[in-house]
Design an enzyme around this catalytic site. Structure first.
Site, short mmCIF file in Angstrom:
data_model
loop_
_atom_site.label_atom_id
_atom_site.label_comp_id
_atom_site.label_asym_id
_atom_site.label_seq_id
_atom_site.Cartn_x
_atom_site.Cartn_y
_atom_site.Cartn_z
CG HIS A 221 -1.27 -4.51 -0.09
ND1 HIS A 221 -1.59 -4.83 -0.98
CD2 HIS A 221 -1.00 -5.29 0.86
CE1 HIS A 221 -1.82 -6.33 -0.90
NE2 HIS A 221 -1.50 -6.78 0.09
C1 UD1 Z 1 -1.24 -8.67 5.12
C2 UD1 Z 1 -0.41 -9.59 3.94
C3 UD1 Z 1 -0.25 -9.84 3.00
C4 UD1 Z 1 -1.57 -9.71 1.80
C5 UD1 Z 1 -2.52 -8.35 3.13
C6 UD1 Z 1 -3.54 -8.23 2.08
C7 UD1 Z 1 0.89 -11.60 6.02
C8 UD1 Z 1 2.29 -11.18 5.89
N1 UD1 Z 1 0.32 -10.01 5.02
O1 UD1 Z 1 -0.79 -7.48 4.60
O2 UD1 Z 1 0.37 -10.74 2.55
O3 UD1 Z 1 -1.68 -9.04 0.58
O4 UD1 Z 1 -2.65 -8.30 4.25
O5 UD1 Z 1 -4.05 -6.93 2.43
O6 UD1 Z 1 0.13 -11.86 6.35
N2 UD1 Z 1 -3.46 -2.15 9.95
C9 UD1 Z 1 -4.59 -1.90 9.71
N3 UD1 Z 1 -6.17 -1.99 9.99
C10 UD1 Z 1 -6.61 -3.50 9.93
C11 UD1 Z 1 -4.92 -4.79 9.29
C12 UD1 Z 1 -3.56 -3.82 9.46
O7 UD1 Z 1 -4.82 -0.55 9.74
O8 UD1 Z 1 -7.35 -4.36 9.43
C13 UD1 Z 1 -2.39 -1.88 9.62
C14 UD1 Z 1 -1.97 -1.93 10.86
O9 UD1 Z 1 -1.03 -0.62 10.85
C15 UD1 Z 1 -0.83 -3.00 10.36
C16 UD1 Z 1 -0.78 -2.82 8.85
O10 UD1 Z 1 -2.14 -2.15 8.55
O11 UD1 Z 1 0.96 -2.86 11.32
C17 UD1 Z 1 -0.44 -4.21 8.44
O12 UD1 Z 1 -1.13 -4.95 8.44
P1 UD1 Z 1 -0.60 -6.78 8.35
O13 UD1 Z 1 -2.47 -7.47 8.96
O14 UD1 Z 1 0.60 -6.89 9.24
O15 UD1 Z 1 0.09 -6.78 6.83
P2 UD1 Z 1 -0.82 -6.16 5.98
O16 UD1 Z 1 0.17 -5.70 5.22
O17 UD1 Z 1 -2.12 -5.98 6.24
N1 UDP Z 2 -10.01 -5.33 -2.73
C1 UDP Z 2 -11.23 -4.47 -2.39
N2 UDP Z 2 -10.77 -3.34 -2.05
C2 UDP Z 2 -10.42 -2.08 -2.63
C3 UDP Z 2 -8.95 -3.24 -2.27
C4 UDP Z 2 -8.64 -4.08 -3.08
O1 UDP Z 2 -12.27 -5.27 -2.15
O2 UDP Z 2 -9.85 -1.30 -2.40
C5 UDP Z 2 -9.95 -5.91 -2.94
C6 UDP Z 2 -9.74 -6.57 -4.12
O3 UDP Z 2 -10.69 -7.06 -5.32
C7 UDP Z 2 -8.75 -8.54 -4.00
C8 UDP Z 2 -8.77 -8.09 -2.99
O4 UDP Z 2 -9.13 -7.21 -1.71
O5 UDP Z 2 -10.18 -9.23 -3.97
C9 UDP Z 2 -6.78 -7.95 -3.11
O6 UDP Z 2 -6.48 -8.26 -1.36
P1 UDP Z 2 -5.03 -7.19 -1.64
O7 UDP Z 2 -4.62 -6.47 -2.84
O8 UDP Z 2 -5.74 -7.09 -0.03
O9 UDP Z 2 -4.43 -8.78 -0.85
P2 UDP Z 2 -3.19 -9.96 -1.42
O10 UDP Z 2 -4.48 -10.05 -3.06
O11 UDP Z 2 -2.41 -9.03 -2.14
O12 UDP Z 2 -2.88 -10.67 -0.98
#
Ligand code: UD1
Ligand code: UDP
Length: 359
Positions: free
Chosen positions: A208
């Protein structure tokens, strides 16, 4: 009413999971606290599902910042958090990790009359192209208390001049969260039946990160590499897909290869159960690298660097990048290794240690 002691600022899936052991401990010890949710994550599968499953109280505030450009998103969160912190006046603010929600909490709290603690401090990928790296560095340099998970992360802080009694190695709260939930997952999860999977007979994939899934070539390399390894070993890979990645598959018009099954993001118990039962995990997630090492499941990391080098040092993980041949080679090596490493992230008592220090 007793004085408000802690405000938790959180906004995304990993923060909810990794702060859950501290929030639960606050409830056990009747420590007055509030939860300020920035609303960075808002889809049920990235947000409320974890509050329900981890039995957390609903957030006291939700700023509903949603998905926007980094600047707009962070600015909106800072304004909202500042207003709440001024009104509620907690003694301490706790943030966890490296997201934009963390950065916003840090900027708001560090300029007010309260102490700020950074949980999971001292992680560095040394790659400033990652927004998370910028957030980590700024959070560490603005915090009053720093909770690095390992000695190695404390040494990285020291190298930046951050040293003293306010830096305490605690282990990572993800160990607490895994230990609190892994048996429950064993009892409750039916995810293997649901997707027709046999223990140890499938791979788990998550990807992701912006640097991977926002780049067509890198994303396509990941899908090809995982598919190739799966085909060679006659197993399938299951990919609970983050909405960011799902959107880019559509935007880039990427085909999903035969051996990869896309599914909706899972709740924590189902995801833990898949991690625990998969032959090997492919990931670019920070938290998933940690969980793989805790659960003794071999991991290959689909990145060029990691801020979790401890997982590599103990033999639980290998960095493979996104080139298909690197993915196949790395996975092949990891599957022949013995799985007898020790988890480098502590004994599952990080939450109580953190509360003891700040209170
Ligand atoms: C964010 C964090 C990343 C973390 C991840 C955990 C930052 C810069 N990035 O990335 O470090 O690993 O969360 O999962 O803070 N979207 C949805 N539903 C939601 C949220 C997001 O559909 O509830 C979609 C939207 O299209 C959005 C895209 O996901 O534009 C990215 O969301 P965003 O919160 O900007 O960053 P993540 O990729 O989730
Ligand atoms: N996770 C979850 N369901 C999923 C994928 C991930 O519960 O389908 C949990 C996973 O166990 C971990 C956390 O989400 O604790 C990791 O989040 P993510 O990979 O979004 O973010 P990152 O750790 O890279 O910031």
């Amino acid at each position: 009413m007793s004085k408000l002691r802690i405000a938790f600022v959180l906004g995304t899936r990993p923060e909810i999971i990794k702060l859950s052991p501290i929030i639960r401990e606050c409830r056990n010890q009747a420590i007055p606290h509030i939860i300020i949710h920035t609303g960075q994550h808002y889809s049920e599968s990235l947000d409320s599902v974890f509050f329900d499953q981890l039995e957390l109280p609903a957030p006291d505030y939700n700023l509903k910042a949603g998905s926007q450009s980094h600047g707009k998103q962070t600015a909106e969160m800072i304004t909202g958090i500042e207003k709440i912190l001024r009104k509620e006046s907690p003694e301490h603010v706790l943030v966890q990790g490296d997201t934009n929600s963390v950065l916003a909490g840090v900027i708001a709290a560090s300029k007010l009359e309260m102490t700020l603690g950074h949980v999971e401090a001292g992680l560095r990928s040394f790659d400033r192209n990652m927004p998370e790296e910028v957030n980590r560095v700024l959070a560490d340099h603005a915090s009053d208390y720093l909770f690095p998970p390992t000695d190695q992360s404390a040494r990285l802080l020291e190298a930046e001049g951050i040293t003293g009694d306010h830096v305490v190695v605690t282990g990572n709260t993800i160990v607490d969260a895994v230990y609190q939930n892994v048996d429950l997952a064993e009892q409750k999860s039916t995810v293997l039946e649901q997707y027709d999977l046999e223990p140890d007979e499938f791979y788990l994939l998550t990807a992701h990160r912006a640097e991977n899934v926002d780049d067509r070539d890198r994303f396509s390399g990941i899908l090809q590499g995982v598919n190739e390894l799966a085909a060679q070993t006659n197993l399938d890979a299951i990919y609970p897909i983050h909405p960011r990645a799902q959107q880019n598959i559509e935007e880039f018009g990427l085909d999903i290869p035969d051996r990869i099954q896309l599914i909706e993001p899972l709740d924590f118990l189902d995801f833990l159960y898949l991690e625990n039962n998969s032959r090997l995990i492919f990931t670019d997630s920070g938290g998933v690298q940690e969980e793989a090492s805790i659960l003794q499941t071999p991991c290959v990391t689909l990145r060029d660097n990691t801020e979790r080098p401890e997982t590599i040092d103990v033999g639980a993980n290998q960095l493979v990048g996104t080139d298909p041949s690197g993915i196949v080679n790395g996975a092949t090596v990891m599957m022949t290794r013995s799985q007898d490493w020790s988890n480098p992230f502590g004994d599952g008592t990080a939450a109580t240690t953190i509360l003891d220090v700040i209170l």
